[in-house]
Design a protein around this motif. Structure first.
Motif, PDB file in Angstrom:
ATOM      1  N   GLY A  46     -64.357 -10.162  63.159  1.00  0.00           N
ATOM      2  CA  GLY A  46     -64.284  -8.916  62.413  1.00  0.00           C
ATOM      3  C   GLY A  46     -65.654  -8.400  62.019  1.00  0.00           C
TER       4      GLY A  46
ATOM      5  N   GLY B  15     -59.212  -7.886  62.315  1.00  0.00           N
ATOM      6  CA  GLY B  15     -59.955  -8.669  63.288  1.00  0.00           C
ATOM      7  C   GLY B  15     -59.252  -8.748  64.625  1.00  0.00           C
ATOM      8  N   TYR B  16     -60.008  -9.187  65.608  1.00  0.00           N
ATOM      9  CA  TYR B  16     -59.489  -9.389  66.953  1.00  0.00           C
ATOM     10  C   TYR B  16     -59.404 -10.892  67.200  1.00  0.00           C
ATOM     11  CZ  TYR B  16     -60.767  -4.510  67.908  1.00  0.00           C
ATOM     12  OH  TYR B  16     -60.888  -3.142  67.883  1.00  0.00           O
ATOM     13  N   THR B  17     -58.263 -11.371  67.668  1.00  0.00           N
ATOM     14  CA  THR B  17     -58.104 -12.779  68.009  1.00  0.00           C
ATOM     15  C   THR B  17     -58.628 -12.987  69.421  1.00  0.00           C
ATOM     16  OG1 THR B  17     -56.177 -12.950  66.583  1.00  0.00           O
ATOM     17  CG2 THR B  17     -56.463 -14.673  68.250  1.00  0.00           C
TER      18      THR B  17
ATOM     19  N   ASN C 213     -59.125 -18.509  69.869  1.00  0.00           N
ATOM     20  CA  ASN C 213     -58.221 -18.077  68.792  1.00  0.00           C
ATOM     21  C   ASN C 213     -58.930 -17.719  67.489  1.00  0.00           C
ATOM     22  OD1 ASN C 213     -55.851 -18.205  70.341  1.00  0.00           O
ATOM     23  ND2 ASN C 213     -55.739 -20.409  70.020  1.00  0.00           N
TER      24      ASN C 213
ATOM     25  N   VAL D  88     -55.531  -3.621  60.591  1.00  0.00           N
ATOM     26  CA  VAL D  88     -55.828  -4.860  61.301  1.00  0.00           C
ATOM     27  C   VAL D  88     -57.329  -5.113  61.149  1.00  0.00           C
ATOM     28  CG1 VAL D  88     -55.855  -6.019  63.533  1.00  0.00           C
ATOM     29  CG2 VAL D  88     -53.941  -4.531  62.919  1.00  0.00           C
TER      30      VAL D  88
ATOM     31  N   GLN E 118     -63.757  -5.933  54.490  1.00  0.00           N
ATOM     32  CA  GLN E 118     -63.463  -6.072  55.909  1.00  0.00           C
ATOM     33  C   GLN E 118     -63.096  -4.708  56.487  1.00  0.00           C
ATOM     34  OE1 GLN E 118     -63.453  -9.032  57.946  1.00  0.00           O
ATOM     35  NE2 GLN E 118     -64.612  -9.779  56.204  1.00  0.00           N
TER      36      GLN E 118
ATOM     37  N   ALA F  48     -63.273 -15.386  61.116  1.00  0.00           N
ATOM     38  CA  ALA F  48     -62.222 -15.772  60.166  1.00  0.00           C
ATOM     39  C   ALA F  48     -62.541 -15.278  58.751  1.00  0.00           C
ATOM     40  CB  ALA F  48     -62.004 -17.273  60.176  1.00  0.00           C
TER      41      ALA F  48
ATOM     42  N   SER G 239     -60.723 -15.311  64.818  1.00  0.00           N
ATOM     43  CA  SER G 239     -60.581 -13.899  64.472  1.00  0.00           C
ATOM     44  C   SER G 239     -61.973 -13.328  64.192  1.00  0.00           C
ATOM     45  CB  SER G 239     -59.699 -13.741  63.237  1.00  0.00           C
ATOM     46  OG  SER G 239     -59.610 -12.377  62.884  1.00  0.00           O
TER      47      SER G 239
END
Length: 142
Positions: A113, A46-48, A109, A44, A30, A78, A111
């Motif tokens: 990536g 991923g972005y939510t 919501n 970090v 990732q 996810a 995630s």
């Protein structure tokens, strides 16, 4: 001057990820959200997403080309990679791929990536990688 509160329902949004010195022999690693160089890594992955939407494209840039081996780049929801769009890189320094709308959807919501895999023979180990996952958000409820 007139201030207008008009907002289109669908918004194209770039999500930026990166890795310094892309190592060989990585499997489904990732990528981290991109940051300006500094002494502390931003871990970090991923972005939510505040709204439901869909992934419609992915693009990449490398600071230098490899001469051997391969690098694959995919987008994730996810932490799970979707099959389309994906990129296969050998000696290039930039490229992109898109998919049809409705192919890769996600819920509010989720995630979002990006992940990479490099072959054992990948020799672009001093190259820095920038990946952009392009999403369309369906702006509703505001």
């Amino acid at each position: 001057m007139r201030i207008d509160k008009t907002l289109g329902k669908y918004q194209l949004v770039p999500l930026v990820f990166g890795q310094d010195n892309v190592a060989a022999s990585q499997t489904n690693v990732q990528l981290y959200a991109q940051q300006v160089g500094g002494p502390v890594e931003l871990a970090v992955e991923g972005y939510t997403m505040p709204f439901a939407g869909e992934i419609v494209g992915i693009s990449y840039s490398l600071s230098a080309a490899a001469t051997a081996g391969s690098l694959t780049i995919g987008q994730t929801i996810a932490g799970t990679e979707a099959a389309d769009p994906t990129l296969s890189v050998t000696t290039g320094t930039s490229g992109s791929d898109t998919c049809n709308r409705g192919t890769v959807t996600f819920a509010k919501n989720a995630s979002i990536g990006a992940e990479i895999t490099t072959s054992a023979g990948w020799d672009g180990t001093s190259s820095d990688l920038l990946v952009v996952v392009w999403v369309i958000l369906a702006i509703t409820g505001i």
